[in-house]
Design a protein around this motif. Structure first.
Motif, PDB file in Angstrom:
ATOM      1  N   PHE A 221      21.307 -26.730 -14.407  1.00 14.82           N
ATOM      2  CA  PHE A 221      19.821 -26.409 -13.781  1.00 14.82           C
ATOM      3  C   PHE A 221      18.859 -27.084 -14.708  1.00 14.82           C
ATOM      4  O   PHE A 221      18.027 -27.869 -14.306  1.00 14.82           O
ATOM      5  CB  PHE A 221      19.482 -25.128 -13.472  1.00 14.82           C
ATOM      6  CG  PHE A 221      20.052 -24.536 -12.276  1.00 14.82           C
ATOM      7  CD1 PHE A 221      19.967 -25.117 -11.165  1.00 14.82           C
ATOM      8  CD2 PHE A 221      20.634 -23.205 -12.293  1.00 14.82           C
ATOM      9  CE1 PHE A 221      20.686 -24.540 -10.015  1.00 14.82           C
ATOM     10  CE2 PHE A 221      21.170 -22.522 -11.194  1.00 14.82           C
ATOM     11  CZ  PHE A 221      21.086 -23.251 -10.191  1.00 14.82           C
TER      12      PHE A 221
ATOM     13  N   GLY B 179      14.579 -31.373  -9.954  1.00 16.64           N
ATOM     14  CA  GLY B 179      14.728 -30.026  -9.975  1.00 16.64           C
ATOM     15  C   GLY B 179      13.732 -29.324  -8.692  1.00 16.64           C
ATOM     16  O   GLY B 179      13.330 -28.332  -8.803  1.00 16.64           O
TER      17      GLY B 179
ATOM     18  N   MET C 238      13.942 -22.809  -8.586  1.00 20.14           N
ATOM     19  CA  MET C 238      13.744 -24.486  -9.100  1.00 20.14           C
ATOM     20  C   MET C 238      12.259 -24.351  -9.535  1.00 20.14           C
ATOM     21  O   MET C 238      12.107 -25.240 -10.741  1.00 20.14           O
ATOM     22  CB  MET C 238      14.272 -25.159  -8.109  1.00 20.14           C
ATOM     23  CG  MET C 238      15.472 -25.314  -7.651  1.00 20.14           C
ATOM     24  SD  MET C 238      16.847 -25.015  -8.968  1.00 20.14           S
ATOM     25  CE  MET C 238      16.782 -26.730  -9.829  1.00 20.14           C
TER      26      MET C 238
END
Length: 308
Positions: A169, A178, A227
């Motif tokens: 991530f 992202g 995110m």
């Protein structure tokens, strides 16, 4: 002095448990491909489990892989057979462990976008991942260990410094990728590895807790919120959204499945809440502040190793 036996201790979670418990004064023994006892050695496994206070089974091949027939078979085998093997070893103990907590997964519930899934009223889903969870829990239920409390831990996505899902991530965010994944409305239930261990120890000290227990933060978020919080934590002002079709192509390239980010996992820890468990990291923002501090600036995207 208390003794915990960890089966499948070589992965991110098991390594964290071993380190923290040893520092806290526990005696920690392991069962796996190596350690104090190895799979297939029934006598050694029974000896390790004899008189232990708690067994925590984390064994299982990582599901972050392509679901080929060979990988599907190994995902089943590494959970169901090891659980059955542990049951036989406990049955042979003169003084069996008081508690046996067996990993399961919050993915056992359906793709939920209308309401949260709790232990009381959650609805089990369908598909490969759900079938894995069902068979995993069935293997635990089938073990004949009348003196040992058995609890499936329906663990949601585990996050922590130096491991879990955060490295990929953070890498995507730092590359400018992202944004939300797919629609971004799918729920993301998670748990900080510190609270996972704290929950395990809490349940061990609560003899009234029985049946499956959801291991999750009480504050799930959407994928878009996830995110956005990761971008905030690493100070990245923008992130390009990734449509579902592009995720499908990327999943092939990094040998994983889009289900891991597109399924809506909306899991609430009702039993822990009712028992008045307190989370150290109840909110994602606080958890990420702790996690990102332990993630290297350059973090390679790689498939997590299977646990032993």
């Amino acid at each position: 002095m208390s003794t915990m036996v960890i089966a499948g201790a070589s992965g991110f979670i098991g390594s964290y448990f071993r380190r923290e418990l040893t520092d806290a004064g526990w005696t920690v023994l392991t069962i796996g491909r190596s350690g104090d006892a190895t799979w297939g050695d029934a006598a050694a496994m029974t000896a390790v489990l004899e008189g232990a206070d708690l067994l925590v089974n984390l064994a299982g091949k990582s599901v972050s892989c392509r679901y080929t027939p060979a990988n599907r078979a190994e995902i089943f085998r590494s959970r169901v057979e090891t659980t059955a093997e542990l049951g036989r070893a406990i049955a042979a103990c003169q003084v069996p462990p008081r508690d046996w907590f067996n990993a399961s997964t919050g993915t056992i519930y359906r793709d939920a976008r209308d309401r949260a899934q709790t232990e009381r009223d959650g609805e089990l889903g369908t598909g490969f991942s759900v079938e894995v969870a069902r068979r995993w829990e069935a293997a635990l239920a089938a073990a004949v260990t009348p003196e040992t409390r058995k609890i499936p831990l329906r663990i949601t996505i585990v996050m922590g410094p130096g491991g879990g899902v955060m490295r990929p991530f953070v890498t995507l965010v730092r590359l400018g990728l992202g944004g939300r994944m797919g629609a971004g409305t799918q729920k993301y239930s998670w748990i900080h590895v510190t609270d996972l261990l704290r929950a395990v120890l809490f349940i061990h000290e609560q003899p009234g807790i029985a049946g499956p227990v959801n291991i999750a933060s009480p504050k799930p978020v959407t994928n878009a919120e996830l995110m956005a919080e990761v971008r905030r934590a690493v100070r990245m002002p923008f992130g390009v959204p990734t449509p579902a079709w592009l995720l499908g192509m990327g999943a092939v390239l990094i040998c994983t499945e889009t289900e891991l980010v597109l399924k809506s996992r909306w899991v609430l820890p009702q039993k822990l809440t009712d028992a008045e468990f307190t989370w150290r990291f109840p909110s994602l923002r606080g958890a990420l502040a702790d996690i990102v501090a332990g993630v290297p600036v350059v973090a390679p995207v790689r498939t997590p190793r299977a646990q032993s």
